[in-house]
Design an enzyme around this catalytic site. Structure first.
Site, PDB file in Angstrom:
ATOM      1  N   ARG A 259       0.866  -1.177   0.000  1.00  0.00           N
ATOM      2  CA  ARG A 259       0.000   0.000   0.000  1.00  0.00           C
ATOM      3  C   ARG A 259       0.908   1.233   0.000  1.00  0.00           C
ATOM      4  O   ARG A 259       1.403   1.652   1.035  1.00  0.00           O
ATOM      5  CB  ARG A 259      -0.839  -0.053   1.290  1.00  0.00           C
ATOM      6  CG  ARG A 259      -2.059   0.835   1.318  1.00  0.00           C
ATOM      7  CD  ARG A 259      -2.545   0.991   2.749  1.00  0.00           C
ATOM      8  NE  ARG A 259      -1.647   1.884   3.459  1.00  0.00           N
ATOM      9  CZ  ARG A 259      -1.459   1.882   4.791  1.00  0.00           C
ATOM     10  NH1 ARG A 259      -2.085   1.020   5.554  1.00  0.00           N
ATOM     11  NH2 ARG A 259      -0.627   2.745   5.346  1.00  0.00           N
ATOM     12  N   HIS A 263      -3.368   4.499   4.691  1.00  0.00           N
ATOM     13  CA  HIS A 263      -4.519   3.593   4.759  1.00  0.00           C
ATOM     14  C   HIS A 263      -5.737   4.247   4.107  1.00  0.00           C
ATOM     15  O   HIS A 263      -6.440   3.633   3.314  1.00  0.00           O
ATOM     16  CB  HIS A 263      -4.829   3.242   6.220  1.00  0.00           C
ATOM     17  CG  HIS A 263      -6.133   2.530   6.370  1.00  0.00           C
ATOM     18  ND1 HIS A 263      -6.328   1.247   5.921  1.00  0.00           N
ATOM     19  CD2 HIS A 263      -7.325   2.947   6.861  1.00  0.00           C
ATOM     20  CE1 HIS A 263      -7.589   0.897   6.158  1.00  0.00           C
ATOM     21  NE2 HIS A 263      -8.207   1.901   6.716  1.00  0.00           N
ATOM     22  N   TYR A 272       4.065   5.729  11.396  1.00  0.00           N
ATOM     23  CA  TYR A 272       4.365   4.350  11.788  1.00  0.00           C
ATOM     24  C   TYR A 272       5.209   3.558  10.778  1.00  0.00           C
ATOM     25  O   TYR A 272       5.494   2.399  11.002  1.00  0.00           O
ATOM     26  CB  TYR A 272       3.061   3.587  12.104  1.00  0.00           C
ATOM     27  CG  TYR A 272       2.031   3.614  10.986  1.00  0.00           C
ATOM     28  CD1 TYR A 272       2.126   2.742   9.903  1.00  0.00           C
ATOM     29  CD2 TYR A 272       0.959   4.504  11.007  1.00  0.00           C
ATOM     30  CE1 TYR A 272       1.197   2.762   8.883  1.00  0.00           C
ATOM     31  CE2 TYR A 272       0.021   4.536   9.987  1.00  0.00           C
ATOM     32  CZ  TYR A 272       0.140   3.665   8.932  1.00  0.00           C
ATOM     33  OH  TYR A 272      -0.782   3.681   7.919  1.00  0.00           O
TER      34      TYR A 272
HETATM   35  C1  LIG Z   1     -14.715  -5.406  11.884  1.00  0.00           C
HETATM   36  C2  LIG Z   1     -13.887  -4.165  11.720  1.00  0.00           C
HETATM   37  N1  LIG Z   1     -12.911  -3.898  12.615  1.00  0.00           N
HETATM   38  C3  LIG Z   1     -12.149  -2.789  12.466  1.00  0.00           C
HETATM   39  C4  LIG Z   1     -12.362  -1.920  11.424  1.00  0.00           C
HETATM   40  C5  LIG Z   1     -11.461  -0.689  11.231  1.00  0.00           C
HETATM   41  N2  LIG Z   1     -10.584  -0.964  10.086  1.00  0.00           N
HETATM   42  C6  LIG Z   1     -10.875  -0.502   8.852  1.00  0.00           C
HETATM   43  S1  LIG Z   1      -9.762  -0.980   7.719  1.00  0.00           S
HETATM   44  C7  LIG Z   1      -8.846  -1.801   8.871  1.00  0.00           C
HETATM   45  C8  LIG Z   1      -7.571  -2.500   8.468  1.00  0.00           C
HETATM   46  C9  LIG Z   1      -7.769  -3.601   7.503  1.00  0.00           C
HETATM   47  O1  LIG Z   1      -6.540  -4.011   6.988  1.00  0.00           O
HETATM   48  P1  LIG Z   1      -6.420  -5.068   5.812  1.00  0.00           P
HETATM   49  O2  LIG Z   1      -7.424  -6.141   6.009  1.00  0.00           O
HETATM   50  O3  LIG Z   1      -5.010  -5.461   5.716  1.00  0.00           O
HETATM   51  O4  LIG Z   1      -6.880  -4.254   4.516  1.00  0.00           O
HETATM   52  P2  LIG Z   1      -6.210  -2.961   3.862  1.00  0.00           P
HETATM   53  O5  LIG Z   1      -6.888  -1.771   4.503  1.00  0.00           O
HETATM   54  O6  LIG Z   1      -4.758  -2.996   4.136  1.00  0.00           O
HETATM   55  O7  LIG Z   1      -6.539  -3.018   2.412  1.00  0.00           O
HETATM   56  C10 LIG Z   1      -9.432  -1.703  10.130  1.00  0.00           C
HETATM   57  C11 LIG Z   1      -8.871  -2.286  11.348  1.00  0.00           C
HETATM   58  C12 LIG Z   1     -13.419  -2.227  10.530  1.00  0.00           C
HETATM   59  N3  LIG Z   1     -13.692  -1.452   9.490  1.00  0.00           N
HETATM   60  N4  LIG Z   1     -14.135  -3.371  10.681  1.00  0.00           N
END
Ligand SMILES: Cc1ncc(C[n+]2csc(CCOP(=O)(O)OP(=O)(O)O)c2C)c(N)n1
Ligand SMILES: [Mg+2]
Length: 365
Positions: A259, A263, A272
């Site tokens: 990425r 985020h 970080y």
């Molecule tokens: C059930 C849930 N927990 C926490 C969140 C907050 N949150 C949004 S994106 C994210 C990280 C997800 O990371 P990843 O699965 O690696 O996907 P990426 O964003 O890197 O594409 C979190 C913790 C959420 N949206 N849903």
């Protein structure tokens, strides 16, 4: 059934077809792609890169509420979505604008979600076979497995592909989905875009074992692929979708990518991670790598790249025009499409209150 372990010459290396450093190109003919297809892959990635940058800019200018950039992940999305047939289904998370473009989803309609004017986007999911944006991490895995099992029960030759991130593999939904798909033979491709981060949580704090190896515990093939190599991603997804269609066998694909952006536009990634890490991955840019290979193999010339750049500019300009012109959705839509008959009385009351509010001093006033 194809043995996926044969896809990669070295099981400790991700499947790769484009040259990298000293490593020569793999057998590209294994993809079965024509030269026109090979050029289409580049065109799609270029349009998506431009659209993604435009959406990020639109958020900075206050036209979108938030946006999660996909820059760096174009090959993972284009290679995988391109490998599916038209009747196959895709269930995205929130970062799959690229796959949406491959599916012909209108980005003005897609970005209603990020303009905070409609939940999930206003595009017709059935028409594009592209589910709505899903933010609860991992939830779309369950939707995909359920849809796949339904297609199988209807005896339709439909494959369902679900996108999720490395962080989502820590959710129960992912593990429940894998087990269920294996036991019931649901024709699913689990496609993990391992972009090394889940907001500020690095991969090492997420899992000890490599993600693709988790498939073994569920009893289906897993494959790790260079996610910045559009041809390798295509080949792995094509094999996985053939296997799902012909044998009802799921596959877990782990696409190793990065990425490059934050985020989301609400995140400051400099808090970080180091700039050196970002630079290391920038050097593996999926568009640059593919463009070099297309040139080196005489499949595309400067004229074509320039024409594609022009098209991409206009593609992004249209997206901007459509987003800026799109107003709030009618308030009553919030209460539609869930109940086949009349709304229950308490929801009818809430709808009437919302309409009254909107007509007096709400955003639609
Ligand atoms: C059930 C849930 N927990 C926490 C969140 C907050 N949150 C949004 S994106 C994210 C990280 C997800 O990371 P990843 O699965 O690696 O996907 P990426 O964003 O890197 O594409 C979190 C913790 C959420 N949206 N849903
Ligand atoms: Mg991630």
């Amino acid at each position: 059934m194809t043995d996926t372990t044969t896809l990669s010459a070295d099981p400790n290396q991700p499947l790769r077809l484009l040259p990298l450093g000293e490593q020569p190109a793999g057998d590209v003919s294994a993809t079965g792609l024509s030269d026109d297809d090979l050029r289409s892959l580049y065109r799609l990635m270029a349009l998506i890169r431009r659209a993604d940058l435009e959406a990020t800019a639109l958020q900075r200018q206050g036209e979108l509420a938030v946006y999660p950039p996909l820059i760096g992940q174009e090959a993972a999305q284009v290679g995988s979505a391109f490998a599916l047939t038209e009747q196959d289904w895709i269930f995205p998370s929130y970062r799959e604008l690229g796959a949406a473009v491959v599916r012909g989803v209108d980005l003005g309609e897609y970005l209603h979600f990020y303009r905070a004017t409609w939940h999930g986007g206003t595009y017709d999911a059935n028409a594009h076979r592209f589910g709505h944006v899903s933010v609860p991490v991992g939830s779309q895995v369950l939707h995909a497995v359920g849809y796949a099992l339904g297609s199988k029960l209807d005896r339709l030759p439909v494959v369902t592909l679900v996108y999720f991130g490395d962080g989502a593999t820590s959710e129960g939904d992912f593990h429940e989905g894998c087990n269920f798909a294996a036991v019931f033979g649901a024709p699913v491709v689990f496609f993990c875009q391992n972009n090394q981060w889940a907001i500020s949580v690095p991969l090492a704090a997420q899992t000890v074992a490599p993600i693709w190896k988790k498939a073994e515990a569920y009893g289906f093939p897993g494959v790790q692929v260079d996610g910045n190599d559009v041809l390798a991603v295509y080949l792995a997804t094509k094999e996985a979708s053939d296997r799902a269609r012909e044998h009802g066998a799921p596959t877990l694909i782990e696409a190793m990518t990065y990425r490059i952006g934050p985020h989301s536009t609400a995140d400051d990634a400099t808090k970080y991670r180091t700039e050196e890490e970002v630079e290391r991955w920038r050097a593996l840019d999926p568009l640059d790598r593919y463009r070099s290979w297309l040139s080196a193999t005489d499949r595309a010339d400067q004229g074509l790249f320039e024409a594609i750049d022009e098209e991409a500019k206009e593609f992004a300009a249209k997206l901007r025009r459509d987003v800026v012109a799109s107003g709030p959705r009618p308030v009553e839509e919030l209460f539609e499409w869930v109940f086949a008959g009349d709304l229950p009385p308490h929801l009818a009351r809430q709808r009437d209150e919302a309409l009254r509010f909107a007509s007096e001093d709400g955003p639609n006033a």
